[in-house]
Design a protein around this motif. Structure first.
Motif, mmCIF file in Angstrom:
data_model
loop_
_atom_site.group_PDB
_atom_site.id
_atom_site.type_symbol
_atom_site.label_atom_id
_atom_site.label_comp_id
_atom_site.label_asym_id
_atom_site.label_seq_id
_atom_site.Cartn_x
_atom_site.Cartn_y
_atom_site.Cartn_z
ATOM 1 N N THR A 151 -96.294 45.319 33.215
ATOM 2 C CA THR A 151 -95.227 45.966 32.459
ATOM 3 C C THR A 151 -93.902 45.246 32.662
ATOM 4 O O THR A 151 -93.153 44.990 31.708
ATOM 5 N N VAL A 152 -93.604 44.911 33.918
ATOM 6 C CA VAL A 152 -92.370 44.176 34.223
ATOM 7 C C VAL A 152 -92.370 42.824 33.519
ATOM 8 O O VAL A 152 -91.380 42.435 32.874
ATOM 9 N N MET A 153 -93.487 42.086 33.615
ATOM 10 C CA MET A 153 -93.545 40.752 33.003
ATOM 11 C C MET A 153 -93.475 40.839 31.480
ATOM 12 O O MET A 153 -92.889 39.966 30.831
ATOM 13 N N ASP A 154 -94.058 41.885 30.886
ATOM 14 C CA ASP A 154 -93.946 42.071 29.439
ATOM 15 C C ASP A 154 -92.479 42.251 29.038
ATOM 16 O O ASP A 154 -92.019 41.679 28.038
ATOM 17 N N CYS A 155 -91.752 43.056 29.811
ATOM 18 C CA CYS A 155 -90.329 43.266 29.525
ATOM 19 C C CYS A 155 -89.553 41.958 29.612
ATOM 20 O O CYS A 155 -88.704 41.660 28.757
ATOM 21 N N LEU A 156 -89.841 41.166 30.636
ATOM 22 C CA LEU A 156 -89.144 39.901 30.823
ATOM 23 C C LEU A 156 -89.479 38.925 29.697
ATOM 24 O O LEU A 156 -88.612 38.185 29.214
ATOM 25 N N PHE A 157 -90.742 38.910 29.276
ATOM 26 C CA PHE A 157 -91.135 38.025 28.175
ATOM 27 C C PHE A 157 -90.429 38.429 26.889
ATOM 28 O O PHE A 157 -89.905 37.578 26.154
ATOM 29 N N GLU A 158 -90.403 39.717 26.605
ATOM 30 C CA GLU A 158 -89.780 40.202 25.376
ATOM 31 C C GLU A 158 -88.272 39.944 25.360
ATOM 32 O O GLU A 158 -87.661 39.886 24.285
ATOM 33 N N ALA A 159 -87.663 39.781 26.546
ATOM 34 C CA ALA A 159 -86.220 39.544 26.626
ATOM 35 C C ALA A 159 -85.841 38.100 26.328
ATOM 36 O O ALA A 159 -84.656 37.797 26.134
ATOM 37 N N HIS A 160 -86.828 37.183 26.305
ATOM 38 C CA HIS A 160 -86.593 35.768 25.967
ATOM 39 C C HIS A 160 -85.461 35.147 26.792
ATOM 40 O O HIS A 160 -84.543 34.514 26.258
ATOM 41 N N GLY A 161 -85.521 35.350 28.099
ATOM 42 C CA GLY A 161 -84.553 34.720 28.993
ATOM 43 C C GLY A 161 -83.282 35.515 29.218
ATOM 44 O O GLY A 161 -82.426 35.091 30.010
ATOM 45 N N CYS A 170 -87.224 50.921 34.206
ATOM 46 C CA CYS A 170 -87.654 52.229 34.699
ATOM 47 C C CYS A 170 -88.399 52.998 33.619
ATOM 48 O O CYS A 170 -89.472 53.573 33.869
ATOM 49 N N ARG A 171 -87.850 53.028 32.407
ATOM 50 C CA ARG A 171 -88.499 53.776 31.329
ATOM 51 C C ARG A 171 -89.860 53.197 30.978
ATOM 52 O O ARG A 171 -90.822 53.937 30.755
ATOM 53 N N ARG A 172 -89.942 51.853 30.922
ATOM 54 C CA ARG A 172 -91.231 51.217 30.601
ATOM 55 C C ARG A 172 -92.262 51.469 31.689
ATOM 56 O O ARG A 172 -93.461 51.480 31.440
ATOM 57 N N ALA A 199 -98.456 32.665 46.226
ATOM 58 C CA ALA A 199 -99.380 31.862 45.425
ATOM 59 C C ALA A 199 -98.892 30.449 45.160
ATOM 60 O O ALA A 199 -99.697 29.552 44.942
ATOM 61 N N THR A 200 -97.571 30.233 45.167
ATOM 62 C CA THR A 200 -97.043 28.918 44.787
ATOM 63 C C THR A 200 -95.824 28.572 45.631
ATOM 64 O O THR A 200 -95.110 29.469 46.099
ATOM 65 N N THR A 201 -95.610 27.277 45.806
ATOM 66 C CA THR A 201 -94.421 26.814 46.526
ATOM 67 C C THR A 201 -93.230 26.619 45.587
ATOM 68 O O THR A 201 -92.140 26.269 46.029
ATOM 69 N N LEU A 202 -93.430 26.841 44.296
ATOM 70 C CA LEU A 202 -92.346 26.693 43.331
ATOM 71 C C LEU A 202 -91.311 27.806 43.513
ATOM 72 O O LEU A 202 -91.611 28.886 44.020
ATOM 73 N N ILE A 203 -90.086 27.532 43.079
ATOM 74 C CA ILE A 203 -89.040 28.550 43.123
ATOM 75 C C ILE A 203 -89.411 29.673 42.164
ATOM 76 O O ILE A 203 -89.776 29.439 41.009
ATOM 77 N N VAL A 204 -89.311 30.907 42.635
ATOM 78 C CA VAL A 204 -89.649 32.064 41.802
ATOM 79 C C VAL A 204 -88.485 32.335 40.844
ATOM 80 O O VAL A 204 -87.375 32.620 41.280
ATOM 81 N N PRO A 205 -88.722 32.261 39.532
ATOM 82 C CA PRO A 205 -87.614 32.423 38.578
ATOM 83 C C PRO A 205 -87.239 33.872 38.284
ATOM 84 O O PRO A 205 -86.322 34.119 37.496
ATOM 85 N N LEU A 206 -87.920 34.837 38.897
ATOM 86 C CA LEU A 206 -87.582 36.250 38.726
ATOM 87 C C LEU A 206 -86.403 36.574 39.633
ATOM 88 O O LEU A 206 -86.540 36.602 40.852
ATOM 89 N N GLN A 207 -85.252 36.799 39.015
ATOM 90 C CA GLN A 207 -84.017 36.968 39.788
ATOM 91 C C GLN A 207 -83.274 38.225 39.351
ATOM 92 O O GLN A 207 -83.418 38.691 38.219
ATOM 93 N N SER A 208 -82.470 38.746 40.266
ATOM 94 C CA SER A 208 -81.668 39.926 39.958
ATOM 95 C C SER A 208 -80.348 39.511 39.310
ATOM 96 O O SER A 208 -79.839 38.411 39.543
ATOM 97 N N VAL A 209 -79.832 40.385 38.490
ATOM 98 C CA VAL A 209 -78.518 40.203 37.865
ATOM 99 C C VAL A 209 -77.668 41.389 38.296
ATOM 100 O O VAL A 209 -77.982 42.540 37.972
ATOM 101 N N ARG A 211 -75.561 44.479 38.932
ATOM 102 C CA ARG A 211 -75.134 45.624 38.139
ATOM 103 C C ARG A 211 -75.765 45.680 36.748
ATOM 104 O O ARG A 211 -75.311 46.421 35.877
ATOM 105 N N VAL A 212 -76.813 44.852 36.532
ATOM 106 C CA VAL A 212 -77.486 44.873 35.226
ATOM 107 C C VAL A 212 -78.971 45.166 35.394
ATOM 108 O O VAL A 212 -79.476 46.203 34.963
ATOM 109 N N GLY A 213 -79.702 44.227 36.005
ATOM 110 C CA GLY A 213 -81.146 44.382 36.139
ATOM 111 C C GLY A 213 -81.781 43.096 36.629
ATOM 112 O O GLY A 213 -81.360 42.546 37.655
ATOM 113 N N TYR A 214 -82.740 42.562 35.855
ATOM 114 C CA TYR A 214 -83.481 41.385 36.305
ATOM 115 C C TYR A 214 -83.717 40.436 35.128
ATOM 116 O O TYR A 214 -83.752 40.852 33.964
#
Length: 223
Positions: A151-161, A170-172, A199-209, A211-214
């Motif tokens: 669900t989280v990844m779907d939201c991030l994908f739909e946000a297109h960056g 929270c609602r989703r 799983a990976t040594t790459l930098i995780v691109p999931l980051q907080s923003v 007072r906004v979200g992620y």
């Protein structure tokens, strides 16, 4: 890398040798122990014995090949006229017959890892496989996702960056943003980040923003 072998003494000494060369090693005495971990398909390399309790080595190779294209090497004492063909046909990159020196195992790992890394260097995109509930990193590490993770990844994908707000997440996820404190969502995101980091040594691109979200600060595609 994952080392799967039921010879505990051999495994202990080989794992120690590889760790001394800077390779992170998780050892498992049988296939079932590997397959019941949180991320059995998330390793960058697999070193497998053929004669294993539970799921045998050949079947384990087939299972891994359905989910990943990383390096797989078999180190086994099993000798028969068709064993090499069976191992390669199952999807392994190389078969080494015991007894084999630890240095030869190390050289084989490095050679195959160079090849698989070169193949993956052309891609920088992360891939979301909705059908399999898996996130695939650019290095082909596969991260198995829970329903909440998806669900989280779907939201991030739909946000297109663009950032996804805390309220939207929270609602989703079926929660009331007015009633749930930030700690619950922070914990959900933290567990997802840790799953990716394991799983990976790459930098995780999931980051907080603040007072906004992620936000997911990398190219994200659908499989």
């Amino acid at each position: 890398m994952a080392l799967i072998d039921d010879d505990t003494e051999y495994t202990e000494f080989l794992a120690q040798h590889l760790r001394e060369q800077g390779i992170r090693v998780d050892a498992y005495p049988d296939s079932d122990d590997l397959l019941t971990t949180d991320a059995p398909y998330g390793y960058a390399f697999y070193l497998i014995d053929l004669m294993l309790p539970g799921v045998d080595g050949l079947q384990l190779i087939r299972l891994l090949r359905r989910r990943t294209q990383v390096g797989i090497v078999v180190v086994s004492g099993k000798v028969s006229p068709d064993v090499f063909k069976s191992v390669i046909d199952a999807g392994a990159d190389m078969y080494l017959t015991k007894p084999v020196s630890f240095d030869q195992v190390l050289l084989t790992i490095r050679a195959i890892h160079r090849r698989t890394t070169t193949v993956t260097q052309t891609s920088t995109a992360w891939v979301l496989d909705r059908r399999a509930s898996v996130l695939v990193a650019p290095d082909l590490a596969r991260i198995e996702l829970s329903d909440g993770d998806m669900t989280v990844m779907d939201c991030l994908f739909e946000a297109h960056g663009q950032p996804v707000t805390r309220e939207t997440l929270c609602r989703r996820l079926g929660r009331d943003p007015a009633e749930d404190d930030d700690n619950w969502l922070h914990g959900t995101i933290y567990r997802l980040r840790r799953r990716i980091e394991r799983a990976t040594t790459l930098i995780v691109p999931l980051q907080s923003v603040a007072r906004v979200g992620y936000v997911f600060r990398a190219e994200l595609r659908l499989a």
